[in-house]
Structures are given as C-alpha cells and as structure tokens.
Design a protein around this motif. Structure first.
Motif, short mmCIF file in Angstrom:
data_model
loop_
_atom_site.label_atom_id
_atom_site.label_comp_id
_atom_site.label_asym_id
_atom_site.label_seq_id
_atom_site.Cartn_x
_atom_site.Cartn_y
_atom_site.Cartn_z
N ARG A 323 -22.48 -70.38 37.38
CA ARG A 323 -22.07 -69.25 38.45
C ARG A 323 -21.15 -68.03 37.95
O ARG A 323 -21.07 -66.98 38.19
N TYR A 324 -20.41 -68.58 37.18
CA TYR A 324 -19.24 -67.71 36.51
C TYR A 324 -19.90 -66.50 35.68
O TYR A 324 -19.47 -65.39 35.61
N MET A 325 -20.72 -66.85 34.98
CA MET A 325 -21.18 -66.25 33.83
C MET A 325 -22.37 -65.09 34.71
O MET A 325 -22.37 -63.86 34.34
N LEU A 326 -23.18 -66.00 35.64
CA LEU A 326 -23.85 -64.96 36.47
C LEU A 326 -23.25 -63.87 37.12
O LEU A 326 -23.72 -62.76 37.43
N ASP A 327 -21.93 -64.14 37.92
CA ASP A 327 -21.45 -63.25 38.55
C ASP A 327 -20.79 -62.04 37.81
O ASP A 327 -20.89 -60.73 38.11
N ALA A 328 -20.34 -62.36 36.59
CA ALA A 328 -19.99 -61.40 35.68
C ALA A 328 -21.30 -60.45 35.02
O ALA A 328 -21.00 -59.32 35.31
N LEU A 329 -22.40 -60.92 34.88
CA LEU A 329 -23.57 -60.08 34.35
C LEU A 329 -24.13 -59.21 35.68
O LEU A 329 -24.52 -58.14 35.41
N LYS A 330 -24.13 -59.78 37.07
CA LYS A 330 -24.48 -59.04 37.83
C LYS A 330 -23.63 -57.98 38.49
O LYS A 330 -23.92 -56.94 38.83
N ALA A 331 -22.30 -58.04 37.88
CA ALA A 331 -21.35 -56.87 38.22
C ALA A 331 -21.45 -55.66 37.10
O ALA A 331 -20.73 -54.81 37.21
N CYS A 332 -22.36 -55.94 36.14
CA CYS A 332 -22.56 -55.14 35.13
C CYS A 332 -23.59 -54.00 35.54
O CYS A 332 -24.62 -54.01 35.74
N GLU A 333 -22.90 -52.85 35.59
CA GLU A 333 -23.72 -51.60 36.15
C GLU A 333 -24.38 -50.66 34.78
O GLU A 333 -24.19 -49.70 34.54
N SER A 346 -12.89 -70.51 23.19
CA SER A 346 -12.28 -69.29 23.76
C SER A 346 -13.19 -68.44 24.43
O SER A 346 -14.54 -68.68 24.47
N PRO A 347 -12.52 -67.57 25.23
CA PRO A 347 -13.45 -66.88 26.23
C PRO A 347 -14.52 -65.99 25.76
O PRO A 347 -14.43 -65.42 24.79
N CYS A 348 -15.40 -65.73 26.54
CA CYS A 348 -16.35 -64.77 26.18
C CYS A 348 -16.01 -63.32 27.08
O CYS A 348 -15.58 -63.45 28.15
N ILE A 349 -16.05 -62.01 26.22
CA ILE A 349 -15.86 -61.21 26.87
C ILE A 349 -16.83 -60.06 26.86
O ILE A 349 -17.78 -59.94 26.09
N ILE A 350 -17.28 -59.69 28.17
CA ILE A 350 -18.40 -58.69 28.43
C ILE A 350 -18.08 -57.28 28.64
O ILE A 350 -17.24 -57.04 29.50
N LYS A 351 -18.68 -56.62 27.57
CA LYS A 351 -18.26 -55.11 27.96
C LYS A 351 -19.47 -54.16 27.80
O LYS A 351 -20.53 -54.68 27.46
N PRO A 352 -19.42 -52.82 28.15
CA PRO A 352 -20.53 -51.97 28.12
C PRO A 352 -20.65 -51.69 26.79
O PRO A 352 -19.84 -51.78 25.63
N GLU A 353 -22.03 -51.24 26.47
CA GLU A 353 -22.61 -51.16 24.92
C GLU A 353 -21.71 -49.82 24.59
O GLU A 353 -21.23 -49.53 23.39
N LYS A 354 -21.31 -48.89 25.40
CA LYS A 354 -20.66 -47.72 25.24
C LYS A 354 -19.42 -47.61 26.26
O LYS A 354 -19.89 -47.73 27.37
N GLY A 355 -18.28 -47.08 25.84
CA GLY A 355 -17.25 -46.76 26.80
C GLY A 355 -16.62 -48.13 27.08
O GLY A 355 -16.91 -49.12 26.45
N ASP A 356 -15.53 -47.98 28.21
CA ASP A 356 -14.66 -49.33 28.51
C ASP A 356 -14.61 -49.24 29.94
O ASP A 356 -13.64 -49.71 30.43
#
Length: 369
Positions: A323-333, A346-356
């Motif tokens: 659920r936690y991973m899916l929530d984060a992925l669905k929030a990625c625009e 240690s935690p997984c960090i999810i970022k856009p491929e470009k920018g912050d």
C-alpha cells in the motif's frame, strides 16, 4: 427575511459549508448554518465548528433582508431531496422558518443569528497566490502520508514551507514521507506553518482543475483560503514538525530508473494475493541488472512479475508494504521515476527523472527468508 434562489446552486453551496459544521454539539447553534440575505441580492452562508469556518455566497432574489441560523444537517437533507426548481425561504422575527420548492413545503424553527459564534477575520501577516490546479495536486499527492495518530498532533497535518520563492508541502507518518515543490509567483517571507489534514481535504474538494488563482493568507495562528466564492478559515497546528531534511539520504548505492505505470501494475497485481492479509506479507523487490522482479507469497499462494529498469549499482532484495509503495507511485506525475536504495533496511527514495518537483520516501519492512 425572505428570498428565492436556484435550488441546484443552493445545494452545492450548502453541502460545502456544511462540512465546517459540528455534527454533535451541546450548543445547538454550532450545529447550524448562518444565512444572511442582503438587499443587493447577495446570499451568504457561514459554518463554524470553532476549528474550521467556511463562508460562501451566491446571488438570489431578496425581498426582505435578514439573517437566521438553521440546523445544517436538516437543511442540507431537505435541499437534496427537493426537485430542481425555484427555492423559496422566509423567516419571521420569532425565528419561524417556511421553505417551499415545487409542491413541497416545510415549516421549522430556526435560531437567532445573534447566537452564532463570530468568525474572527485573519489578520494577515503574509499572503501568496497559487493556481487552483497546482495547489490541488500538491495536496492530493502528499496528504496520503499524513499521520493518523492524534498523539502526534503536529504530524496530523501537512507542513507548508516557503523558502526563497518555492513552496513545499510535506507530510510524514513515521513510515513514509511525501513532499511536493512548486515555485510561487508572489513569494512572501521564508516561513513554515502546519495545516490540519481535515482542512486540506475540504480545500481539495472545493478546488477545481483550473488556472484561477487561490489566495492563501497567514496570521500567527490561522490560515485563510480564498477560492472563488468560498472562504475557508482554520487554526494552524501547534508543535514542532519532524525535521524531514535530516531523514532524506544524501547519497545512494543503487539507482533504478523505472516506468511508473509498470511498477504500479506490478504492485496492484501483488495486492490481489495479499490485500486481505493486512501488512503480514510484504512485497519483495529483487533488483537485478536492468530489471526488477516483484514477488509475494501468502497463504493463498505466490505471485511473480517483472518490470524492466535501468540499474546503476549492486543487486538488492528489499521488502515493502504494498500500500505504501503503491500510494507513492500513484502520486508521481510523470512516466518514469528514479528509485534510490542503500541497504535492505534503509528507505527507498522516489524522485522524478528530471528536476526535484517531488520526493517520496517509503520505509522497507523485514522479510522472512
């Protein structure tokens, strides 16, 4: 007091203002909506549970100005059940109310407007504007990570932080973090404040997907949102927010570039196997060269899937609450993201491929061999 107006428009306004009205209170007036009718044809509605106040207005045909309080739940239910037609409302000096729409008529008692608690104006020390659509997305993509533990008061809201013309919205619940950034055209002083999640949920419901500007005003202990014909006033949460910058890793041993849709699809397929098992069974990510093997096992059986990826670093096996991973992925625009890892603990960090524009953090869970 006497006015008539369009029932459909009235229903929309009342259903929104009703969200700021106490459903259970020892003070009857706090369960009511204040209605004010002016000779210029303006009809105003006020709800106030002493934590959140919502004000709205619409146009009407006002033949007698005045004000009165009516029970919000009853008023809202009546309007929803009426046919779409012209709605007629009148109240006398003794607070007797008569309502008519189509063939239906109601006669009820109201409460004097003098008993309604005053809604104190926000004495703005600062303010800024942001497009409607932008603010809606910032709230939607972070509010899922708000803490639900009432003992951690400051974390039951989202942190709004302004630094050098950039607005950040941050939510943390102890297992994950969500942060969104946007530049604001009317920057104000660097500052931070915490808005309750209940308020942000109501703000998000009112916001439209438009480029209209929303004005946000801040005082010492309150925030005010001005959204078209609505005004929301709320207290700010007190306490110290988590120093989220300290928990974000400064470097990573493994970087994985992957498609958001493919990873989301893998997580949703895994959910079919473990959705009714709570957090008992984690989803395992086995990261190999240029691929991610997604698997899970429960008392029902096993599931395996694979997502293509571009990897930089050593192989890794790590488990997550789906659920936690899916929530984060669905929030990625965006279509592609970079996932950063260090160790299985240690935690997984999810970022856009470009920018912050966003940063999402998800803590792993312990896996059995």
């Amino acid at each position: 007091m006497k006015f008539s107006c369009d029932k459909a428009t009235l229903n929309e306004v009342v259903s929104t203002v009703q969200k700021s009205v106490s459903t259970r209170s020892n003070v009857p007036v706090l369960e009511g909506i204040l209605i004010e009718a002016s000779t210029d044809g303006t009809l105003k509605f006020f709800g106030n549970d002493l934590d959140l106040a919502i004000e709205s207005q619409m146009t009407a045909t006002v033949t007698e100005p005045g004000s009165i309080v009516i029970n919000a739940r009853f008023f809202g239910d009546v309007i929803r059940k009426l046919e779409d037609n012209i709605f007629y409302f009148q109240a006398d000096q003794e607070c007797n109310i008569k309502m008519k729409c189509g063939s239906a008529e109601f006669s009820v008692m109201g409460i004097s407007a003098h008993e309604f608690p005053e809604i104190a104006a926000v004495e703005e020390k600062d303010s800024f504007s942001i497009p409607d659509k932008t603010l809606k997305n910032m709230i939607k993509n972070t509010i899922y990570a708000v803490c639900l533990d009432e003992n951690k008061v400051a974390l039951t809201g989202s942190l709004f932080e302004i630094e050098d013309g950039v607005l950040s919205v941050v939510s943390v619940d102890g297992y994950r973090l969500a942060m969104r950034k946007e530049e604001i055209e009317s920057p104000c002083e660097n500052q931070s404040f915490i808005i309750p999640s209940k308020v942000l949920n109501e703000v998000m419901k009112i916001l439209k997907d438009s480029e209209n500007e929303v004005k946000i005003g801040i005082s010492e202990n309150k925030v005010q949102f001005e959204i078209e014909n609505y005004k929301l006033i709320s207290r700010l949460l007190e306490g110290e927010f988590l120093n989220y910058k300290q928990i974000l890793p400064s470097q990573s041993k493994l970087k994985v570039t992957a498609g958001v849709k493919k990873m989301s699809d893998c997580m949703e397929r895994a959910a079919l196997m473990i959705a009714n098992e709570g957090t008992k069974y984690p989803v395992r990510l086995s990261i190999k060269t240029d691929k991610i093997n997604v698997s899970c096992a429960s008392r029902y059986g096993k599931m395996m899937d694979t997502a293509e990826a571009v990897t930089q670093g050593d192989d890794l096996e790590i488990g997550f609450n789906y659920r936690y991973m899916l929530d984060a992925l669905k929030a990625c625009e965006c279509e592609t993201v970079v996932m950063e890892f260090n160790t299985p603990h240690s935690p997984c960090i999810i970022k856009p491929e470009k920018g912050d524009q966003f940063v999402y953090l998800v803590l792993p869970v312990k896996m059995k061999d």
